[in-house]
Design a protein around this motif. Structure first.
Motif, PDB file in Angstrom:
ATOM      1  N   GLN A   1      10.861  -3.875 -14.503  1.00  0.00           N
ATOM      2  CA  GLN A   1      12.027  -4.451 -15.173  1.00  0.00           C
ATOM      3  C   GLN A   1      13.275  -3.610 -14.934  1.00  0.00           C
ATOM      4  N   GLN A   2      13.133  -2.290 -14.977  1.00  0.00           N
ATOM      5  CA  GLN A   2      14.275  -1.402 -14.801  1.00  0.00           C
ATOM      6  C   GLN A   2      14.824  -1.425 -13.375  1.00  0.00           C
ATOM      7  N   THR A   3      14.037  -1.930 -12.428  1.00  0.00           N
ATOM      8  CA  THR A   3      14.467  -1.942 -11.027  1.00  0.00           C
ATOM      9  C   THR A   3      14.633  -3.366 -10.490  1.00  0.00           C
ATOM     10  N   ASP A   4      14.705  -4.350 -11.400  1.00  0.00           N
ATOM     11  CA  ASP A   4      14.935  -5.750 -11.040  1.00  0.00           C
ATOM     12  C   ASP A   4      13.846  -6.304 -10.132  1.00  0.00           C
ATOM     13  N   LEU A   5      12.611  -5.899 -10.397  1.00  0.00           N
ATOM     14  CA  LEU A   5      11.450  -6.394  -9.670  1.00  0.00           C
ATOM     15  C   LEU A   5      10.483  -7.007 -10.675  1.00  0.00           C
ATOM     16  N   VAL A   6       9.375  -7.536 -10.175  1.00  0.00           N
ATOM     17  CA  VAL A   6       8.318  -8.044 -11.057  1.00  0.00           C
ATOM     18  C   VAL A   6       7.031  -7.305 -10.711  1.00  0.00           C
ATOM     19  N   PRO A   7       6.142  -7.110 -11.682  1.00  0.00           N
ATOM     20  CA  PRO A   7       4.891  -6.414 -11.382  1.00  0.00           C
ATOM     21  C   PRO A   7       4.075  -7.159 -10.328  1.00  0.00           C
ATOM     22  N   GLY A   8       3.492  -6.394  -9.440  1.00  0.00           N
ATOM     23  CA  GLY A   8       2.613  -6.951  -8.421  1.00  0.00           C
ATOM     24  C   GLY A   8       1.184  -6.521  -8.669  1.00  0.00           C
ATOM     25  N   GLU A   9       0.647  -5.710  -7.754  1.00  0.00           N
ATOM     26  CA  GLU A   9      -0.739  -5.280  -7.866  1.00  0.00           C
ATOM     27  C   GLU A   9      -0.821  -3.887  -8.477  1.00  0.00           C
ATOM     28  N   PHE A  10      -1.751  -3.701  -9.389  1.00  0.00           N
ATOM     29  CA  PHE A  10      -2.073  -2.386  -9.921  1.00  0.00           C
ATOM     30  C   PHE A  10      -3.385  -1.946  -9.302  1.00  0.00           C
ATOM     31  N   VAL A  11      -3.348  -0.830  -8.601  1.00  0.00           N
ATOM     32  CA  VAL A  11      -4.528  -0.297  -7.920  1.00  0.00           C
ATOM     33  C   VAL A  11      -4.960   0.969  -8.641  1.00  0.00           C
ATOM     34  N   TRP A  12      -6.169   0.953  -9.152  1.00  0.00           N
ATOM     35  CA  TRP A  12      -6.724   2.127  -9.834  1.00  0.00           C
ATOM     36  C   TRP A  12      -7.740   2.805  -8.927  1.00  0.00           C
ATOM     37  N   MET A  13      -7.617   4.132  -8.810  1.00  0.00           N
ATOM     38  CA  MET A  13      -8.560   4.911  -8.001  1.00  0.00           C
ATOM     39  C   MET A  13      -9.092   6.066  -8.839  1.00  0.00           C
ATOM     40  N   GLY A  14     -10.403   6.219  -8.854  1.00  0.00           N
ATOM     41  CA  GLY A  14     -11.015   7.273  -9.643  1.00  0.00           C
ATOM     42  C   GLY A  14     -11.757   8.272  -8.794  1.00  0.00           C
ATOM     43  N   GLY A  15     -11.741   9.533  -9.216  1.00  0.00           N
ATOM     44  CA  GLY A  15     -12.515  10.585  -8.566  1.00  0.00           C
ATOM     45  C   GLY A  15     -13.880  10.693  -9.216  1.00  0.00           C
ATOM     46  N   ASP A  16     -14.024  11.617 -10.178  1.00  0.00           N
ATOM     47  CA  ASP A  16     -15.263  11.746 -10.946  1.00  0.00           C
ATOM     48  C   ASP A  16     -15.195  10.756 -12.100  1.00  0.00           C
TER      49      ASP A  16
END
Length: 299
Positions: free
Chosen positions: A225-240
């Motif tokens: 919102q602060q950058t005049d865009l819309v949310p796209g993909e959220f990518v979560w990456m985990g180690g342990d």
């Protein structure tokens, strides 16, 4: 038929239960652990990954993210918002160093009532917010990583350097808990969508990950919102990524439940800056979950 995105989480739980390495961990509770995991959530349809196979207290997760963004490092600010998820660490330190037999409610009441007590015993050290908003360089200058990321997204959206992180090596010994969700990186798609990836070095699969998904998605919505865009993909990456040994029955119970549709998130207003958001600005609709699943936090 499209697979429900929550299946990724349930599949990870199953992977840990069936093939996790049994390990002795920092807390002494013990875990089943796997190394390396990824999930992808498409937020472009307005949904937010609030898990439905158990009740997730999404307001608490967003309040925590808003607290990170203030740069705060004392639980007093959280307790004023009725958020108690960080109390365990300062409470354990207080009991250890003073020998006092005080329960959590009594400790929190003292933190709220006594500013000097809060300054001494409610402090968590230079945790997330300090690093995100006031990272101190060797020359003594402070760096606001969040402001810099937002500026770069606006001015140079093709940059591959739009990221911030919290693993400040000299500050680690002073932290109540070193950062688990360490690195956030942004990517502006030509369609006007803002993608975000988050790397988490350590993930408590039953209690931590559901909160981390919500907090991260809220952050992505704010930055978009602060950058005049819309949310796209959220990518979560985990180690342990792990299940504590006292969470196994609860994890099996959650796996037996069928996911329901994710709720939707909208922002009620656009503050002038990233610092202006309040919990009332986050409107989550259509959240229909299974009942809560209780489990103890390993400290």
């Amino acid at each position: 038929m499209r697979t429900h995105p929550e299946r990724q989480y349930l599949d990870l739980i199953e992977r840990i239960l069936e093939g996790g390495d049994r390990r002795v961990d920092r807390t002494g509770v013990g875990t089943l652990s796997v190394f390396g995991a990824t999930m992808r959530f498409d937020l472009s349809d307005g949904t937010i990954p609030v898990l439905t196979t158990k009740k997730v207290f999404w307001k608490t997760a967003i309040k925590e993210m808003l607290w990170f963004l203030t740069g705060g490092t004392n639980i007093r600010e959280l307790l004023r918002e009725n958020v108690r998820i960080w109390t365990d660490w300062p409470l354990a330190r207080y009991r250890r160093e003073t020998g006092a037999a005080i329960d959590q409610a009594g400790f929190e009441a003292r933190v709220l009532a006594d500013e000097a007590f809060a300054a001494r015993w409610g402090e968590l050290g230079p945790v997330y917010g300090k690093q995100w908003r006031r990272w101190q360089g060797a020359d003594g200058r402070e760096h606001d990583q969040i402001a810099e990321v937002i500026r770069t997204i606006r001015e140079n959206p093709g940059s591959r350097r739009m990221l911030f992180h919290g693993w400040n090596v000299p500050d680690l010994p002073g932290m109540a808990l070193p950062p688990c969700h360490m690195v956030y990186q942004f990517h502006v798609h030509s369609s006007g969508r803002l993608n975000m990836a988050m790397y988490q070095r350590s993930g408590d699969a039953l209690l931590g990950l559901p909160f981390n998904f919500v907090g991260a998605a809220a952050l992505q919505a704010m930055v978009a919102q602060q950058t005049d865009l819309v949310p796209g993909e959220f990518v979560w990456m985990g180690g342990d990524v792990h299940l504590y040994l006292n969470h196994l029955d609860q994890a099996r119970e959650q796996m037996r439940r069928e996911p329901r549709p994710f709720p939707s998130l909208s922002l009620a207003r656009r503050p002038a800056t990233i610092d202006g958001y309040r919990i009332e600005d986050f409107v989550v609709t259509g959240y229909d979950s299974h009942p809560p699943i209780a489990a103890d936090v390993a400290v």
